[in-house]
Design a protein around this motif. Structure first.
Motif, mmCIF file in Angstrom:
data_model
loop_
_atom_site.group_PDB
_atom_site.id
_atom_site.type_symbol
_atom_site.label_atom_id
_atom_site.label_comp_id
_atom_site.label_asym_id
_atom_site.label_seq_id
_atom_site.Cartn_x
_atom_site.Cartn_y
_atom_site.Cartn_z
ATOM 1 N N LEU A 65 0.825 -1.200 0.000
ATOM 2 C CA LEU A 65 0.000 0.000 0.000
ATOM 3 C C LEU A 65 0.865 1.258 0.000
ATOM 4 O O LEU A 65 0.532 2.251 -0.662
ATOM 5 C CB LEU A 65 -0.934 -0.001 1.210
ATOM 6 N N LEU A 66 1.963 1.220 0.736
ATOM 7 C CA LEU A 66 2.890 2.355 0.738
ATOM 8 C C LEU A 66 3.448 2.570 -0.661
ATOM 9 O O LEU A 66 3.519 3.709 -1.147
ATOM 10 C CB LEU A 66 4.022 2.121 1.734
ATOM 11 N N GLY A 67 3.847 1.492 -1.314
ATOM 12 C CA GLY A 67 4.358 1.599 -2.675
ATOM 13 C C GLY A 67 3.327 2.177 -3.627
ATOM 14 O O GLY A 67 3.656 2.987 -4.496
ATOM 15 N N ALA A 68 2.063 1.779 -3.452
ATOM 16 C CA ALA A 68 0.992 2.299 -4.310
ATOM 17 C C ALA A 68 0.785 3.794 -4.085
ATOM 18 O O ALA A 68 0.555 4.553 -5.039
ATOM 19 C CB ALA A 68 -0.305 1.543 -4.034
ATOM 20 N N ALA A 69 0.870 4.227 -2.816
ATOM 21 C CA ALA A 69 0.721 5.656 -2.503
ATOM 22 C C ALA A 69 1.859 6.465 -3.118
ATOM 23 O O ALA A 69 1.651 7.559 -3.657
ATOM 24 C CB ALA A 69 0.671 5.859 -0.998
ATOM 25 N N MET A 70 3.078 5.935 -3.053
ATOM 26 C CA MET A 70 4.224 6.627 -3.648
ATOM 27 C C MET A 70 4.056 6.751 -5.158
ATOM 28 O O MET A 70 4.347 7.809 -5.743
ATOM 29 C CB MET A 70 5.509 5.876 -3.317
ATOM 30 N N THR A 71 3.590 5.701 -5.794
ATOM 31 C CA THR A 71 3.372 5.735 -7.245
ATOM 32 C C THR A 71 2.337 6.792 -7.605
ATOM 33 O O THR A 71 2.524 7.574 -8.549
ATOM 34 C CB THR A 71 2.917 4.360 -7.750
ATOM 35 N N ARG A 72 1.260 6.839 -6.855
ATOM 36 C CA ARG A 72 0.202 7.814 -7.142
ATOM 37 C C ARG A 72 0.694 9.244 -6.959
ATOM 38 O O ARG A 72 0.317 10.134 -7.711
ATOM 39 C CB ARG A 72 -1.010 7.536 -6.258
ATOM 40 N N HIS A 73 1.517 9.461 -5.952
ATOM 41 C CA HIS A 73 2.035 10.804 -5.690
ATOM 42 C C HIS A 73 3.281 11.145 -6.511
ATOM 43 O O HIS A 73 3.718 12.290 -6.529
ATOM 44 C CB HIS A 73 2.381 10.952 -4.205
ATOM 45 N N GLY A 74 3.863 10.135 -7.158
ATOM 46 C CA GLY A 74 5.126 10.368 -7.841
ATOM 47 C C GLY A 74 6.226 10.696 -6.848
ATOM 48 O O GLY A 74 7.125 11.498 -7.128
ATOM 49 N N ALA A 75 6.173 10.053 -5.672
ATOM 50 C CA ALA A 75 7.097 10.347 -4.578
ATOM 51 C C ALA A 75 8.409 9.583 -4.738
ATOM 52 O O ALA A 75 8.472 8.533 -5.387
ATOM 53 C CB ALA A 75 6.453 10.005 -3.237
ATOM 54 N N ASP A 76 9.440 10.112 -4.100
ATOM 55 C CA ASP A 76 10.761 9.487 -4.141
ATOM 56 C C ASP A 76 11.015 8.576 -2.947
ATOM 57 O O ASP A 76 11.835 7.666 -3.020
ATOM 58 C CB ASP A 76 11.843 10.575 -4.173
ATOM 59 N N PHE A 77 10.332 8.848 -1.840
ATOM 60 C CA PHE A 77 10.505 8.069 -0.612
ATOM 61 C C PHE A 77 9.136 7.904 0.051
ATOM 62 O O PHE A 77 8.189 8.626 -0.277
ATOM 63 C CB PHE A 77 11.435 8.773 0.389
ATOM 64 N N GLY A 78 9.078 6.977 1.005
ATOM 65 C CA GLY A 78 7.818 6.809 1.721
ATOM 66 C C GLY A 78 8.013 6.110 3.057
ATOM 67 O O GLY A 78 8.972 5.348 3.233
ATOM 68 N N THR A 79 7.117 6.403 3.994
ATOM 69 C CA THR A 79 7.112 5.708 5.286
ATOM 70 C C THR A 79 5.673 5.440 5.703
ATOM 71 O O THR A 79 4.754 6.177 5.321
ATOM 72 C CB THR A 79 7.800 6.521 6.405
ATOM 73 N N LEU A 80 5.502 4.388 6.484
ATOM 74 C CA LEU A 80 4.207 4.087 7.070
ATOM 75 C C LEU A 80 4.447 3.736 8.527
ATOM 76 O O LEU A 80 5.311 2.909 8.841
ATOM 77 C CB LEU A 80 3.515 2.941 6.327
ATOM 78 N N GLN A 81 3.696 4.373 9.428
ATOM 79 C CA GLN A 81 3.881 4.181 10.867
ATOM 80 C C GLN A 81 2.591 3.704 11.506
ATOM 81 O O GLN A 81 1.502 4.055 11.063
ATOM 82 C CB GLN A 81 4.300 5.501 11.529
#
Length: 222
Positions: A65-81
């Motif tokens: 899910l974190l990877g999917a959120a990064m793809t949607r945002h076009g993000a370079d990094f991501g974290t889930l807490q």
């Protein structure tokens, strides 16, 4: 490539432990094995070090899910807490593309820490920081954000169906996001799915804790 090398080293060190008779070489192989496993976990399954109670099934689902959120945002990094009420802390359970020093710095975040994720959790709304270099709230951690190349970020609270906060999903960007930049695509559906998984884990953990009379234990092994 880094993951491949680490996996190959882990296999090599395990063979050394199985085949070597020398106590000194075995001790060296064991130390190197632990270091390689730790580094791989930071890259792949950070929860095995920061929050081992989570378990593989939930950990893998949240990482996706974190990877999917990064793809949607076009993000370079991501974290889930995950938010643990008993310890009043946010524990890092998934990350993408960040390095060890940053991960260790934010493996566990206290309530009231003043971080963006803490503010998002308290306000129960998404917070967007367009440029960390221009935000005085980041003055104390500029060394960490600069080392990772982070210039902008957003944190989205994960809220259970009964309205309780259960975690935070954050995405990070190498470039600042000026006021005229397009809005980030919504990730409400991904946040809702992550909240369901976290709620399921917390419910199971609470039930297990009630049965054995103990609390949930988490630890960071450096």
């Amino acid at each position: 490539m880094q993951r491949f090398i680490l996996r190959q080293n882990i296999l090599r060190f395990r063979r050394m432990l199985a085949e070597e008779d020398s106590p000194l070489l075995r001790e060296t192989a064991l130390r190197l094995l632990k270091e390689a496993e730790h580094e791989l976990a930071l890259i792949e399954w950070v929860w095995t070090w920061t929050y081992p109670d989570l378990g593989k099934e939930h950990g893998e689902a949240l990482d996706e899910l974190l990877g999917a959120a990064m793809t949607r945002h076009g993000a370079d990094f991501g974290t889930l807490q995950i938010w643990e009420e008993g310890t009043a802390m946010l524990h890092l359970i998934a990350q993408r593309s960040l390095h060890g020093s940053f991960i260790e710095r934010f493996a566990h975040v206290d309530s009231g820490s003043g971080t963006v994720c803490d503010h998002a959790l308290r306000k129960r709304e998404q917070i967007l920081v367009r440029d960390v270099e221009q935000d005085p709230a980041f003055a104390s951690i500029l060394e960490e954000t600069r080392s990772e190349g982070i210039r902008a970020l957003q944190s989205t609270p994960l809220i259970s169906l009964d309205g309780a906060p259960v975690g935070i999903l954050s995405t990070y960007f190498r470039m600042p996001r000026p006021s005229g930049a397009p809005e980030l695509p919504p990730i409400d559906d991904l946040a809702a799915r992550a909240a369901v998984i976290l709620t399921e884990h917390l419910t199971e953990a609470a039930a297990a804790g009630a049965e054995d009379g103990g609390a949930i234990h988490t630890e960071w092994s450096a």
